[in-house]
Design a protein around this motif. Sequence first.
Motif, PDB file in Angstrom:
ATOM      1  N   THR A   1       0.203  -9.514   0.274  1.00 51.02           N
ATOM      2  CA  THR A   1      -0.449  -8.356   0.888  1.00 51.02           C
ATOM      3  C   THR A   1      -1.736  -7.960   0.170  1.00 51.02           C
ATOM      4  OG1 THR A   1       1.728  -7.550   1.552  1.00 51.02           O
ATOM      5  CG2 THR A   1      -0.069  -5.949   1.594  1.00 51.02           C
ATOM      6  N   LEU A   2      -2.726  -7.635   0.971  1.00 52.89           N
ATOM      7  CA  LEU A   2      -3.993  -7.097   0.438  1.00 52.89           C
ATOM      8  C   LEU A   2      -4.121  -5.652   0.890  1.00 52.89           C
ATOM      9  CD1 LEU A   2      -6.872  -7.413  -0.857  1.00 52.89           C
ATOM     10  CD2 LEU A   2      -7.664  -8.151   1.397  1.00 52.89           C
ATOM     11  N   LEU A   3      -4.394  -4.769  -0.063  1.00 55.98           N
ATOM     12  CA  LEU A   3      -4.569  -3.344   0.236  1.00 55.98           C
ATOM     13  C   LEU A   3      -6.041  -2.988   0.038  1.00 55.98           C
ATOM     14  CD1 LEU A   3      -3.502  -0.428   0.696  1.00 55.98           C
ATOM     15  CD2 LEU A   3      -2.853  -0.372  -1.711  1.00 55.98           C
ATOM     16  N   LEU A   4      -6.663  -2.453   1.081  1.00 59.16           N
ATOM     17  CA  LEU A   4      -8.084  -2.100   1.011  1.00 59.16           C
ATOM     18  C   LEU A   4      -8.253  -0.587   1.115  1.00 59.16           C
ATOM     19  CD1 LEU A   4      -9.411  -4.860   3.436  1.00 59.16           C
ATOM     20  CD2 LEU A   4      -9.595  -4.832   0.943  1.00 59.16           C
ATOM     21  N   GLU A   5      -9.050  -0.034   0.217  1.00 56.84           N
ATOM     22  CA  GLU A   5      -9.238   1.421   0.190  1.00 56.84           C
ATOM     23  C   GLU A   5     -10.720   1.718   0.016  1.00 56.84           C
ATOM     24  OE1 GLU A   5      -7.564   4.411   0.597  1.00 56.84           O
ATOM     25  OE2 GLU A   5      -9.571   5.190   0.135  1.00 56.84           O
ATOM     26  N   ARG A   6     -11.249   2.599   0.862  1.00 53.74           N
ATOM     27  CA  ARG A   6     -12.687   2.876   0.800  1.00 53.74           C
ATOM     28  C   ARG A   6     -13.069   3.768  -0.379  1.00 53.74           C
ATOM     29  NH1 ARG A   6     -13.782   7.480   4.101  1.00 53.74           N
ATOM     30  NH2 ARG A   6     -15.659   6.587   4.992  1.00 53.74           N
ATOM     31  N   HIS A   7     -12.114   4.545  -0.868  1.00 51.70           N
ATOM     32  CA  HIS A   7     -12.400   5.375  -2.040  1.00 51.70           C
ATOM     33  C   HIS A   7     -12.036   4.627  -3.327  1.00 51.70           C
ATOM     34  CE1 HIS A   7     -13.679   8.821   0.212  1.00 51.70           C
ATOM     35  NE2 HIS A   7     -12.617   8.710   0.991  1.00 51.70           N
ATOM     36  N   ASN A   8     -12.225   5.316  -4.437  1.00 51.20           N
ATOM     37  CA  ASN A   8     -12.026   4.643  -5.724  1.00 51.20           C
ATOM     38  C   ASN A   8     -10.626   4.839  -6.278  1.00 51.20           C
ATOM     39  OD1 ASN A   8     -12.432   7.436  -6.188  1.00 51.20           O
ATOM     40  ND2 ASN A   8     -12.886   7.012  -8.310  1.00 51.20           N
TER      41      ASN A   8
ATOM     42  N   ALA B   1       4.441  -6.204  -8.191  1.00 53.19           N
ATOM     43  CA  ALA B   1       5.051  -7.179  -7.285  1.00 53.19           C
ATOM     44  C   ALA B   1       4.069  -8.297  -6.920  1.00 53.19           C
ATOM     45  CB  ALA B   1       5.552  -6.470  -6.029  1.00 53.19           C
ATOM     46  N   GLY B   2       2.832  -8.196  -7.389  1.00 51.41           N
ATOM     47  CA  GLY B   2       1.862  -9.255  -7.141  1.00 51.41           C
ATOM     48  C   GLY B   2       0.858  -8.934  -6.042  1.00 51.41           C
ATOM     49  N   GLY B   3       0.824  -7.717  -5.607  1.00 49.57           N
ATOM     50  CA  GLY B   3      -0.118  -7.318  -4.551  1.00 49.57           C
ATOM     51  C   GLY B   3      -1.552  -7.279  -5.055  1.00 49.57           C
ATOM     52  N   GLU B   4      -2.478  -7.401  -4.121  1.00 44.30           N
ATOM     53  CA  GLU B   4      -3.896  -7.355  -4.488  1.00 44.30           C
ATOM     54  C   GLU B   4      -4.532  -6.126  -3.848  1.00 44.30           C
ATOM     55  OE1 GLU B   4      -7.777 -10.087  -3.838  1.00 44.30           O
ATOM     56  OE2 GLU B   4      -5.935 -11.195  -4.268  1.00 44.30           O
ATOM     57  N   VAL B   5      -5.309  -5.393  -4.644  1.00 43.18           N
ATOM     58  CA  VAL B   5      -5.935  -4.183  -4.126  1.00 43.18           C
ATOM     59  C   VAL B   5      -7.440  -4.249  -4.340  1.00 43.18           C
ATOM     60  CG1 VAL B   5      -5.681  -2.908  -6.309  1.00 43.18           C
ATOM     61  CG2 VAL B   5      -5.868  -1.639  -4.157  1.00 43.18           C
ATOM     62  N   ARG B   6      -8.191  -3.696  -3.398  1.00 39.49           N
ATOM     63  CA  ARG B   6      -9.642  -3.534  -3.598  1.00 39.49           C
ATOM     64  C   ARG B   6     -10.004  -2.100  -3.271  1.00 39.49           C
ATOM     65  NH1 ARG B   6     -12.130  -8.861  -0.753  1.00 39.49           N
ATOM     66  NH2 ARG B   6     -10.569 -10.284  -1.608  1.00 39.49           N
ATOM     67  N   PHE B   7     -10.595  -1.430  -4.255  1.00 34.66           N
ATOM     68  CA  PHE B   7     -11.103  -0.079  -4.030  1.00 34.66           C
ATOM     69  C   PHE B   7     -12.587  -0.154  -3.672  1.00 34.66           C
ATOM     70  CE2 PHE B   7      -7.442   0.763  -6.850  1.00 34.66           C
ATOM     71  CZ  PHE B   7      -6.754   1.607  -5.998  1.00 34.66           C
TER      72      PHE B   7
END
Lengths: 526, 393
Positions: free
Chosen positions: A35-42, A247-253
Motif C-alpha cells: 500500500t502507498l499512502l499519499l498526503e498533501r500536507h506534511n 508493516a512495510g507501508g510506504e507514505v509520501r507527504f
Amino acid sequence: MSDSLTSNDFDAIVIGAGNAGLTAATALQRGGAKTLLLERHNIPGGCATSFVRGEFEFEVALHQLSGLGTEDKPFIMRKIFGELGVMDKVEFVQEHELYRMAVKDEFDITLPASWTGIRNVLIENFPAEEAGIKTFMTLCEQVTMESFMGLPMARKMNSEEMLMKNCKNYAEHGLRDAKSVLDEHFESEQLKTLLAAYWCYLGMPPKDINFCDLAVMLYAYGVFKPWHIKGGSQALSSALLESFLEAGGEVRFNCSVERIVTDQSGDKPTVKGIVTEFGEEISTGQVISNASTVVTFGDLLDTPVMPEGISKDFKSRDIGTSAFCLYLGMDKTPEQLGIKNASTFLSQTMDEELMHDTMSTMNPPVATMLTCYNVDDPSFAPPGKSQISLLCLQYGSVWEDIPVEKYAETKYAFAEHLLNQAEEFFPGFRASIEEVEVATPLTMMRYLNTPGGAIYGFQQNPEDGPLHRPRYDDVNGLHIAGSWQGMGGFQPTYMVGTSTAQAIVKKLKKQRSAEAAKKEMGVANV
Amino acid sequence: MSNSNELLKNIVGYWDGVERKQAREQVGTDFSEQKGKTASDIAKLHPKRLQLTVSEIFQDTPSTKTFRLVQSKQSLVNKPLPPFQAGQYINLYTTIDGVETARPYAISSCPTHREYYDLTVKIVDGGFVTNYLLGDEVKVGQEFSSTSPMGTFYHNPIFHGDDLVFLAGGSGGAPARSMIESALNRDSNINFHLVYGNSYENDVIFQDTFRELADKYDNFQLSEVISRPTEGYEGLTGHLSKELITELTGDASSKTFYICGPTPFNDYCVEQLKALGVEDKRMRIECNGPPKKPSCLDGWPEVVSEVDEVTVTVKGRGQFVAQAGEPLLNSLERNGYTVENACRSGECSLCRVKVLSGEVFNPPESLLRKSDKDFGWVHSCVAFPTTDIEILY
C-alpha cells in the motif's frame, strides 16, 4: 513487504491520511496488500491533528472519542485499534462527564458519563418526567443495540420476520426524527434541549436527524464513556502511521494526487492508477479516496463525465456544515477559570432551529461549544495553564464571498462574538488568553480540501444515512472512505476506513488464489 | 437492492426518506459547477507557491537592500498579491551554485499595498543566501518562487490590546515597519512605541520612514538606540536593558511587546522583560533561524563537537556525510534532497522528517508535538545529527 498481491506498483493506493485513510492504509498493509499512502500536507491526521503555538499543543478536532469502552467493558474501537496495532502506542484518557449544558436564563445541568448517573440527574432535575425519562432511556438502549446487532443481521438474511422480531424498536422509532420522539416522551422543553445537545456532532437540528443517531450517541457515550487521547488526536494519527510503516507501508507527504486514471473500455470505468502533482504515474487496481467525494469524482477522476450513479446521488445532497473555532491557550487552570467539565454546550436559546438557521449567517452564533481538554488530564497544557477550544458550527458558504483583504478583520470580529459568550458564562475568560489561533470555515477548507470547508461531509439529513445511501460502486476499484459516504466524526471514519480495507484485502486474496489456481490448471494441462 | 428496499419499507420513516431523496434529486446539483472551486478558493488566500519578479531594488543602508517583488505572470503584474497580516513572512526559494534552498523574509511593506511585497535583507556574516542576494548577481527582472505569506508574528486584536511596544534589533526593523505603519493606518486607538536597537548609527534600516511616522502620528513614539556609537554621538546608546525599557516606555506590565532581531538580541530582551515582570502572554517573539552554536545549548551531548562528521542515510534514496553542527535541512539541500520548508526556525513543522535510527539534537526552538517526540519525527531545519542517522521523509 516484498511480495504483493498484484502485478501493479502497489496493490492499493490511499489518497489522504485522514482518519479513514490512515485506518484503511494500515488495515490494507497489515492485511498483506502493498500500500502507498499519499498526503498533501506534511503530517498525517487530516482533522485529527494538532499544532503548536508557544507552550501549547492544540487539539484541532477531537472533542470526545466514542466507541472505545473501558477495559472491563470494551467496545468496538478497542478491538479495531488492537487489530490496527496501535493500542500500545497511545494512551486514552477517560472523561467523567458527558457534558454540561447551560442555556441562558433557562437551565444549567451536567450529565455524568454513566447511564444510571444520567437517569438519576435527569429525574432529580425533572421529577415530573420520571416515567418518560425511563422509557426514553430504555428506548435509546434498545435502538442502539438493535442497530448494531439485529438490523445488520436482518438485512443480511433479508428477513422481514427477523426485522420485526429482533429490531422492533428500531423499525418503529429508528428512522423517525429525533424531535418527534423527544416530544412524545417529554413535556419540558428544557429536558428536550438538554437531551438533544449532541445534535451539533451531526450538524443538523433534532427535527432533521434520525432518532437512532441521537440514541446511539447518548447510549454509546453514556455507557462506553467519552475519551481523549494523550497528545491529542494527532497522537493516534501518528500511531496509525507508525503501525502502517512498521508493516512495510510506504507514505509520501507533501504530495497530492492530481488524477485518478481509469480504463474506460468496459461498461464501467476501472481504476488503473493515479498521477501525483509532480506528474508521476503509479499503477494500482485499488484506490481508496479519503478526499471528499466532490473532489474525488469532480476533480480527480479522469472520466469525461461523472458516472451517472454518482451524479444522481450528488443531486440529492447538500454540503454539510463547517465550523468556526478558536484554539485558546489560557494562563490559568480550569479551576481558576471556573471550568469544571471537559465538554460544555453554551446557548442563548433552546430553539435548535434558530441555532441551525444562524449557522448560515454571519450573525453572532446563539450556541457555542467549549471543550477544555485538561479538566480530565492536566498534561494537555503546561502547569498552571489550560487548553480550550471554543467553537460554533457554521456553513462555509457565508465566508466564500468575503473579499480577501477583509478576511483577517472579519475573522477577528466574528471571534469576538464567541468570546463574549464565553465571558458571559466564565467571567474573566478573555483576560486569561495567552495564545489564540482563529480557524474559520475557510481554514477548514484549506486543511481538509473540502467544499465549503465541510467537517462532517455532506449534510446528514434523515435520508442521508446508510439505509438510504448504498455504497458507491460506479467505478471498479475506486472506494470512498471518510465522512462523505457515511457519518462524520471520529468513530465512524475510523470504522469505515477499516471495513473498506478489509473488503479489499478479501477481494485481492480471492483474486490471487483464483489466479494461482488457474496457473496450476494451465501447468496441469500442459 | 429491490429486495432489500422491500425489507426496509417495514421501518417507519424509511419510505418518507426515499421520497425526500427522490424530490431532492429533481432540484439538486451534482456540483459539477464547483469543479476546481475548492482549490481556487483556497488559492485566493493561501496559494502553495507564488511566482515573483524583482521590480525594484533599494539600497537602504550599507548593509541592507530592499527587494520589491511583483507577480511574474504578465497578466498579473501589479495585480494584488495574497493578503497578509503585517509581520508575516514569505519563504523565498532560490538556487545558488546548484543548491536548491530557501530563506524566510518578513514582508517590510504594508498590507494595504498588495501589488508588491518588499523584502528587506540585511547582510549576515557568512550567510549563504544573504551574500547571494546582496551581491551583484540579483538584478531587476530576476524571478523567484516563494510560499504565500505565513507566520504567527503579527498584532492579534483579540488579546494583544492597543498599548504596544516593538523591541527591534537590526533586521527586526523590517516586520516592525510593516506592523507599525499598518497599525497606525488602521486604528487610531493603538499606541505604538518602537525601541530600535542597532550597532551603528549609519546603518539603521527605515530610519527616515520611522522618523516621518513619528512626526506624523501622535500615537507613535520612536526611540533609536545605538550600541556601538561613534564618538560624539548624542542619541541613546547601549543595550535594551530593563532600566532603559522602563525609562522609555514606563510601566511595562500592561503592554504587549513584540521582539524581533538576531537570536541573542531576542533572548536578551526576553530576559529583561521577565525581570520587569512582563507575563508570557505579553511577549511575542519572532523566531529567527536555527541556533548558530547548538553545542552551547543544554542537552547537546558533551562528547560531540560541531565539526564531527556523521553519515546521514535517507531511506531508500542514498546517503551523505554532514557535520553535527549544521542543521539537517541545510545538509539535505546541499546534497540534492528537496524537503518542503518555510520558517527554517523550528516553528512551522513543514520540514518534518522521521529519524529511524541514530540521535538528533533538537534545540528549544523546535516546537515538536508530543507525538513527534514519541515516534521520532523532528523539524529538520533545527535538527542536528549527533550520530550517524537514518531518516525517512
